[in-house]
Design a protein around this motif. Structure first.
Motif, PDB file in Angstrom:
ATOM      1  N   VAL A  58       0.911  -1.219  -0.241  1.00  0.00           N
ATOM      2  CA  VAL A  58      -0.089  -0.056   0.054  1.00  0.00           C
ATOM      3  C   VAL A  58       0.747   1.110   0.086  1.00  0.00           C
ATOM      4  O   VAL A  58       1.715   1.319   0.743  1.00  0.00           O
ATOM      5  N   GLU A  59       0.928   2.060  -1.009  1.00  0.00           N
ATOM      6  CA  GLU A  59       1.561   3.080  -1.111  1.00  0.00           C
ATOM      7  C   GLU A  59       0.801   4.299  -0.265  1.00  0.00           C
ATOM      8  O   GLU A  59      -0.215   4.571  -0.454  1.00  0.00           O
ATOM      9  N   ASP A  60       1.755   5.064   0.514  1.00  0.00           N
ATOM     10  CA  ASP A  60       1.537   6.091   1.148  1.00  0.00           C
ATOM     11  C   ASP A  60       1.386   7.489   0.547  1.00  0.00           C
ATOM     12  O   ASP A  60       2.658   7.826   0.146  1.00  0.00           O
ATOM     13  N   ASN A  61       0.464   8.152   0.169  1.00  0.00           N
ATOM     14  CA  ASN A  61       0.682   9.556  -0.471  1.00  0.00           C
ATOM     15  C   ASN A  61       0.910  10.771   0.315  1.00  0.00           C
ATOM     16  O   ASN A  61       0.294  10.794   1.268  1.00  0.00           O
TER      17      ASN A  61
END
Ligand code: FES
Length: 69
Positions: free
Chosen positions: A66-69
């Motif tokens: 899960v990429e954290d923006n």
């Protein structure tokens, strides 16, 4: 406290110690770590750019990134 270390190599690295060649585990799954015990053969089918988690019995589970923006 727990830590996660990511290993992205699939082959051991040979080094020479006192004129003897030894194989260093780079997959992170060897029961004889830091020495290779051949377990890396079980991960050869891992696709590149995917992340897996292994338990102590070498059961594999894909990890969702899960990429954290
Ligand atoms: S490289 Fe890890 S067991 Fe061989």
């Amino acid at each position: 406290m727990s830590r996660v270390k990511i290993f992205n190599k699939k082959q051991p690295k040979p080094i020479t110690v006192n004129d003897k060649e030894v194989w260093i585990c780079q997959c992170g799954l060897s029961a004889d770590f830091p020495f290779c015990n051949g377990t890396h053969h079980k991960i050869q089918d891992e696709p590149e750019n995917e992340l897996y988690q292994y338990d102590e019995k070498l059961n594999r589970k894909k990890v969702k990134i899960v990429e954290d923006n």
